[in-house]
Design a protein around this motif. Structure first.
Motif, PDB file in Angstrom:
ATOM      1  N   UNK A 303     -66.658  21.496  12.908  1.00 32.84           N
ATOM      2  CA  UNK A 303     -65.250  21.732  13.226  1.00 32.84           C
ATOM      3  C   UNK A 303     -64.435  21.927  11.953  1.00 32.84           C
ATOM      4  N   UNK A 304     -64.711  21.133  10.928  1.00 33.15           N
ATOM      5  CA  UNK A 304     -64.024  21.312   9.642  1.00 33.15           C
ATOM      6  C   UNK A 304     -64.424  22.631   8.998  1.00 33.15           C
ATOM      7  N   UNK A 305     -65.716  22.945   9.026  1.00 29.50           N
ATOM      8  CA  UNK A 305     -66.155  24.233   8.473  1.00 29.50           C
ATOM      9  C   UNK A 305     -65.462  25.391   9.181  1.00 29.50           C
ATOM     10  N   UNK A 306     -65.338  25.289  10.495  1.00 34.78           N
ATOM     11  CA  UNK A 306     -64.674  26.353  11.257  1.00 34.78           C
ATOM     12  C   UNK A 306     -63.202  26.494  10.881  1.00 34.78           C
ATOM     13  N   UNK A 307     -62.562  25.379  10.510  1.00 42.40           N
ATOM     14  CA  UNK A 307     -61.152  25.444  10.102  1.00 42.40           C
ATOM     15  C   UNK A 307     -60.998  26.301   8.852  1.00 42.40           C
ATOM     16  N   UNK A 308     -61.909  26.150   7.905  1.00 40.80           N
ATOM     17  CA  UNK A 308     -61.867  27.004   6.710  1.00 40.80           C
ATOM     18  C   UNK A 308     -62.131  28.462   7.076  1.00 40.80           C
ATOM     19  N   UNK A 310     -61.632  30.001   9.820  1.00 38.38           N
ATOM     20  CA  UNK A 310     -60.545  30.615  10.591  1.00 38.38           C
ATOM     21  C   UNK A 310     -59.423  31.123   9.703  1.00 38.38           C
ATOM     22  N   UNK A 311     -59.349  30.602   8.479  1.00 36.92           N
ATOM     23  CA  UNK A 311     -58.342  31.064   7.512  1.00 36.92           C
ATOM     24  C   UNK A 311     -58.923  32.033   6.494  1.00 36.92           C
ATOM     25  N   UNK A 312     -60.221  32.299   6.598  1.00 35.73           N
ATOM     26  CA  UNK A 312     -60.867  33.104   5.571  1.00 35.73           C
ATOM     27  C   UNK A 312     -60.894  32.389   4.228  1.00 35.73           C
TER      28      UNK A 312
END
Length: 524
Positions: A303-308, A310-312
């Protein structure tokens, strides 16, 4: 000082097997023989910095990550090959009770530190030294004390305020949350008025508490009590001082050799030589893969990796998370990181992702196994994002965007300068997650933030219908996390907003206080 240490131990750990008749540790000194010269007072103040975290034992120190990261959507307990840490799981998975030993260890640790700071203040107050030196030493110690009370109040709410040396039979009751924050503010305001700027310290003493450090923690405190105008003003003063700046590269901050640089406002100093007696940084081992001589705790979530992603945000992603099978940023000797995904025999990890911020490149690891990596407590980027948040909450859009943009520019991210209202507020909040992941603040942010309905943000992330829980149990296709059943995939399911806004007061401490300290609602 021997008397001071023993008397305070009666308050902090009176329920342990320790006896007040025991001799203190070998470094203890007799009160009447000390605090007689300027050099002694200076040395006592410098030694106090060692006790920002009182213990060197990693199982106490790690509460910063157990609570701040693993109890949020940023991290798992991660270490799934040992069955010896059920009390760790209980904290991160919200099944703990008031007898939880990790929760109690942090409470004791903080009060022991406060006891040392109070006793040193008392000694220096009586010392026959010049007033200016005396005021500075005491202001430094009050900054350290303020940090401890700030951590206490955000973990447990109202706690006993202890500012003097107590006798063993003195059992103070809990103060209110407001009273604790008021004390933090008072100590920090004294620091703002008295402490030198960082640039006024010699090169070997840049780690000491400065006017900028007091201002930044003061701004952060105002943020927690939602005094947006004061948070804005304090953060703006830090920004306008000209004492600090962002490092040009985000990577610079996480170099093993980085110590008290231009972005650093306050760091906990660590050392390898143990001469002088600086503690080694066990986080470097604790937060690394077992395959790389680590202990496998606090693996980052997908989930944290996906947050990064999602912002590129590829820059902060690679300098925050080491991912299984991928190169480690800044370490040419690790072209493929081994995160030990399940079911690796006797050493598997929940997510096969670990903190890059605490990783030491192989060629730089000390031969004695004692990492000297400093812990970053306050950084200039935090002053900028405190300012951005405080301004956004007051609808000062232009000012908020300017500070937000400075942080994003550093990692080559475009800032939408048309953001307003809740879109801007949420953008600043997300930026805090991306900037400060694995620095120990995530849980406290999602606890204090309110959504548009006035409810704590954590309520929509954790719990049976929380976004993090639903992602992990229904949406996620992450091969490493889904494959590993040892740490339950529904972390956060047991979160109860009526109980888990705070941690429980340790039951032993209630017993020691003879009932003077009362429990937080919902705990037994």
């Amino acid at each position: 000082m021997k008397k001071f240490i023993l008397l305070f131990a009666g308050f902090a750990i009176g329920g342990s097997s320790c006896s007040l008749d025991q001799d203190p540790y070998g470094s203890a000194i007799v009160e009447s023989q000390y605090y007689t010269t300027l050099a002694q007072c200076n040395t006592s103040t410098l030694v106090a910095y060692r006790f920002i975290d009182y213990a060197t034992w990693w199982e106490i120190l790690n509460f910063r990550f157990l609570s701040g990261e693993a109890s949020s959507d940023n991290a798992w307990i991660g270490n799934t090959y040992q069955s010896t840490h059920p009390t760790y799981d209980a904290v991160a998975h919200y099944t703990l009770d008031a007898a939880n030993d990790r929760n109690e260890a942090q409470w004791i640790d903080l009060y022991k530190s406060i006891g040392r700071f109070n006793s040193t203040i008392a000694g220096i107050q009586r010392a026959p030294i010049d007033d200016n030196s005396k005021k500075q030493f005491i202001a430094e110690l009050k900054f350290l004390r303020a940090w401890c009370y700030f951590d206490l109040v955000r973990n447990w709410g109202g706690v006993p305020i202890v500012l003097t040396i107590l006798s063993p039979d003195n059992h103070p009751a809990r103060n209110t949350v407001k009273e604790v924050y008021d004390q933090v503010i008072a100590d920090l305001q004294e620091g703002v008025a008295i402490l030198p700027k960082k640039s006024q310290y010699p090169a070997t003493e840049k780690f000491r508490a400065s006017k900028g450090a007091a201002l930044t923690l003061l701004a952060k405190t105002y943020l927690y009590i939602e005094d947006w105008p004061k948070a804005e003003l304090a953060a703006k003063e830090v920004i306008d001082q000209g004492e600090y700046n962002l490092e040009t590269s985000f990577a610079t901050l996480w170099a093993y050799t980085y110590r008290n640089g231009t972005e650093s406002i306050f760091e906990h100093q660590n050392g390898s030589s143990q001469v002088p007696a600086l503690p080694a940084n066990d986080f470097a081992k604790m937060l690394n893969s077992v395959a790389d001589a680590g202990w496998g705790y606090y693996s980052a979530t997908s989930d944290l990796e996906n947050a990064y992603k999602s912002e590129g945000d590829s820059i902060r992603l690679q300098w925050t998370i080491n991912r299984h099978g991928l190169p480690v940023a800044g370490d040419p000797n690790t072209p493929s990181f081994d995160g030990r995904p399940y079911p690796a025999l006797n050493s598997h990890s929940k997510s096969a992702r670990f903190s890059r911020k605490h990783y030491i490149p192989k060629a730089q690891r000390p031969a004695n196994g004692l990492p000297a990596l400093n812990d970053k407590i306050l950084r200039f980027s935090e002053a900028l994002l405190i300012h951005a948040e405080a301004c956004a909450m007051q609808n000062k859009t232009t000012e908020a965007l300017a500070s937000l943009k400075r942080v994003r520019d550093r990692v080559n991210l475009t800032t939408n300068m048309a953001l307003t209202g809740w879109d801007l507020i949420n953008a600043v909040r997300k930026e805090r997650r991306l900037e400060f992941a694995f620095e120990g603040d995530r849980l406290y942010d999602i606890r204090r933030w309110k959504d548009q309905a006035g409810k704590p943000v954590i309520n929509s992330i954790m719990g049976p219908n929380g976004s993090f829980v639903l992602y992990n149990t229904q949406t996620s296709t992450d091969v490493w996390e889904k494959r590993n059943p040892v740490e339950l995939q529904n972390k956060g399911f047991n979160f109860n907003p009526e109980i888990h806004a705070l941690w429980p007061i340790p039951s032993n401490q209630i017993i020691i206080s003879e009932g003077a300290v009362k429990q937080n609602p919902g705990y037994f």
